[in-house]
Design an enzyme around this catalytic site. Structure first.
Site, short mmCIF file in Angstrom:
data_model
loop_
_atom_site.label_atom_id
_atom_site.label_comp_id
_atom_site.label_asym_id
_atom_site.label_seq_id
_atom_site.Cartn_x
_atom_site.Cartn_y
_atom_site.Cartn_z
CD GLU A 13 76.75 52.59 25.34
OE1 GLU A 13 76.72 53.05 26.46
OE2 GLU A 13 77.23 51.26 25.21
CG HIS A 40 47.18 42.05 19.83
ND1 HIS A 40 45.99 41.74 19.55
CD2 HIS A 40 47.84 41.14 19.33
CE1 HIS A 40 45.86 40.68 18.80
NE2 HIS A 40 47.20 40.29 18.47
CE LYS A 75 79.87 54.77 33.39
NZ LYS A 75 81.16 54.44 32.65
CE LYS A 130 87.41 47.45 26.97
NZ LYS A 130 86.77 47.84 25.78
N GLY A 170 82.68 47.00 24.84
CA GLY A 170 81.78 46.60 25.77
C GLY A 170 80.36 46.03 24.95
NE ARG A 171 78.56 50.96 21.25
CZ ARG A 171 79.38 51.38 21.65
NH1 ARG A 171 79.69 51.55 23.19
NH2 ARG A 171 80.26 52.70 21.11
CD GLU A 223 76.02 51.79 37.44
OE1 GLU A 223 77.11 51.76 37.57
OE2 GLU A 223 75.22 52.16 36.72
C1 G6Q Z 1 79.41 49.50 26.11
C2 G6Q Z 1 79.61 50.46 27.27
C3 G6Q Z 1 79.17 50.12 28.41
C4 G6Q Z 1 80.05 49.10 29.20
C5 G6Q Z 1 79.28 49.19 30.61
C6 G6Q Z 1 79.76 47.97 31.57
O1 G6Q Z 1 79.86 49.55 25.11
O2 G6Q Z 1 80.95 50.95 27.23
O3 G6Q Z 1 77.65 49.61 27.99
O4 G6Q Z 1 79.67 47.78 28.74
O5 G6Q Z 1 79.36 50.25 31.40
O6 G6Q Z 1 81.21 48.46 31.84
P1 G6Q Z 1 82.50 47.49 32.38
O7 G6Q Z 1 82.44 46.05 31.58
O8 G6Q Z 1 83.48 48.09 32.44
O9 G6Q Z 1 81.69 47.08 33.61
#
Ligand code: G6Q
Length: 546
Positions: free
Chosen positions: A351, A382, A513, A204, A265-266, A210
């Site tokens: 989150e 199990h 971070k 996003k 994001g989520r 990463e």
């Molecule tokens: C979700 C969070 C988080 C995000 C990641 C990736 O709600 O904000 O999990 O999706 O940190 O972020 P980017 O899509 O910006 O790389």
């Protein structure tokens, strides 16, 4: 505490000794009264320590917290994510395929035309890739898709692609790389061919360390394995809200799929972040996924709270956490293809609602989100189910199952029958338990001595009365999966309203971070500044071999 909360506390004290098994014995309609159908899903919440009064009081609590108004504010595109000053409109992403007349506007602008435009872009592109029209640099069709993203840009698409793996055509492989640990990328790159691989860089913000590290390494690998800079456009596309950063990375913005800041994001698998899903299962199936979610959205937006599945699922959860003291919630999909659902829900719930201050920044006076965890059944039986049945804490379980196996891939029907039998047996066992008298009778029948019976009985007793929900769908399809995910999204929303937290920010991930950036900078230079605590200094020195 609100009046409804106080009433629930008194009610809790009054029914402290309630045994669900007695309630079932006394009320032949309990299962019917505490269950409902919506958007192709069936929820049975009758195996909870609740009565009709508990339900009424919980609904009164929701009304007192303004649930309906808050829900309407989300659907109306108000900036309910106050700490980031954003609207929360993932529901609009599903409206692109909905037939409803509802309008979705953010800041006075109808967003559905934009949603449809990106869906069309995704459709054209996914058809080209799936039909072999989109060629790699040697003219070969694409056989492998690698989604590079993390968190919300990984967990949703990964979970859905696993859940709907039977919809992926043979010869098309979908991979996900999220961890910055080089082992993750290495594992995928060693199994693909640069000529036939398409990388989707999903981020996003397009600033996530990463993802950019993995994407940069993937591009270097591509260039070392026969591709040229001019070929990058054929093998790298981006999904982002940040066109400038995408262009800076070297991806042609014509091959960028956009979304908007009002998609968290989520909550983003429904947006272009779902491009890997659309390519994997095809655009028609992706639209079915959206349609299933849209159906649940309409149900959530319009059904009275008494018959509102997300609201009831959430309120029973609040009862278990805040009145029965549950600190964790197990999710047990009795569907191997849903094996990543618990991990996905972990992010969605924890989150969103893992907060300890309210929307005004004041400390919460009640517990908020429990720990969400789980594994598919029957495997969990199990392993950790021992603790669910006989451990010292009460851990509510969500059992999730499809009544029918995928018709095309069904093995011998006995597999599915046995799977369902186990699913139903577990919730029954958790609720009914086994008394000392029952254990004794069994041991007597086995001709054990009195001494042996006395020694063994306490170990074989199941206290029972342990809460669970059962969610059923006819079959695991894109549509039912869409409805299931949307159900949990709205459950999270409702619980956020009750706990009065902002479910749509995630400041808790920021500190680590920031510190990682500093530490990485120092490790790169081979120095350890005095700005860290003693433990961290020692760990860094060890990493540097000092
Ligand atoms: C979700 C969070 C988080 C995000 C990641 C990736 O709600 O904000 O999990 O999706 O940190 O972020 P980017 O899509 O910006 O790389």
């Amino acid at each position: 505490m609100s009046a409804a909360w106080t009433a629930l506390e008194s009610h809790h004290a009054a029914i402290a000794n309630l045994r669900m098994a007695d309630e079932f014995a006394n009320d032949s309609k309990r299962a019917t009264n505490f269950s409902l159908d919506a958007a192709g899903l069936f929820l049975d919440y009758s195996k909870n320590r609740i009565t009709t009064e508990t339900k009424s009081l919980l609904i009164a609590l929701a009304r007192e917290h303004g649930l309906e108004a808050r829900r309407n504010a989300m659907f109306a595109g108000e900036h309910i994510n106050t700490t980031e000053n954003r609207a929360v409109m993932h529901v609009a992403l599903r409206a692109g395929v909905g037939r409803g007349a509802r309008r979705f506007s953010v800041d006075g602008k109808d967003v559905v035309p934009e949603v449809k435009r990106v869906l069309e872009h995704m459709q054209r592109f996914s058809h080209q890739v799936r039909d072999g029209v989109w060629k790699g640099y040697t003219g070969s069709a694409i056989t492998d898709i690698v989604n590079i993203g993390i968190g919300g840009s990984d967990l949703g698409p990964l979970m859905v692609c696993e859940a709907l793996r039977t919809y992926i055509p043979q010869g098309l492989n979908v991979h996900f790389v999220s961890n910055v640990d080089g082992a993750a990328l290495d594992c995928v790159l060693s199994s693909v061919d640069a000529e036939t691989t398409l990388f989707i860089v999903a981020s996003k913000t397009f600033t996530t360390q990463e993802t950019l590290t993995n994407a940069t390494s993937a591009r270097s690998w591509f260039l070392e394995n026969g591709g040229t800079h001019a070929d990058v456009a054929k093998h790298f596309v981006a999904v982002s809200t940040n066109a400038a950063a995408v262009a800076k990375f070297g991806i042609d913005t014509a091959n960028m799929f956009e979304f908007w800041d009002w998609v968290g994001g989520r909550y983003s698998l429904w947006s272009a972040i779902g491009l890997s899903i659309a390519i994997a299962i095809g655009m028609d199936a992706f639209e079915e996924l959206l349609a299933g979610a849209n159906e649940m959205d309409e149900h959530f937006a319009t059904a009275p709270l008494e018959k509102n599945m997300p609201a009831l699922l959430a309120l029973v959860g609040v009862w278990n956490v805040n009145f029965l003291g549950a600190t964790s919630q197990c999710v047990a999909p009795y569907a191997q293809d849903l094996h990543r659902l618990p991990a996905y829900l972990q992010q969605l719930e924890m989150e969103s609602n893992g907060k300890s201050v309210d929307r005004d920044g004041k400390p919460l006076t009640m517990a908020s989100c429990p720990v969400i965890w789980g594994e598919p059944g029957t495997n969990g039986q199990h392993a950790f189910f021992q603790l669910l049945h006989q451990g010292t804490s009460t851990i509510p379980v969500d059992f999730i199952a499809a009544l029918h196996a995928d018709s095309e891939h069904e093995l011998d029907a006995s597999h599915h029958r046995l799977l369902l039998a186990n699913c139903f047996a577990q919730s029954e066992a958790l609720m009914v338990g086994k008394s000392a008298e029952q254990v004794r009778a069994e041991l007597v029948a086995q001709r054990m001595s009195e001494a042996e019976i006395a020694a063994l009985t306490p170990h074989k007793v199941f206290s029972g009365n342990r809460p669970s929900n059962t969610l059923l769908m006819s079959e695991l399809t894109p549509k039912s999966l869409g409805a299931l995910i949307a159900l949990y999204e709205h459950k999270v929303f409702v619980q956020g309203v009750i706990w009065n937290v902002n479910s749509f920010d995630q400041w808790g991930v920021e500190l680590g971070k920031q510190l990682a950036k500093t530490i990485d900078g120092e490790l790169k230079l081979g120095v350890v500044s005095g700005a860290h605590d003693g433990s961290t200094v020692a760990l860094m020195r060890r990493a540097l071999g000092k």
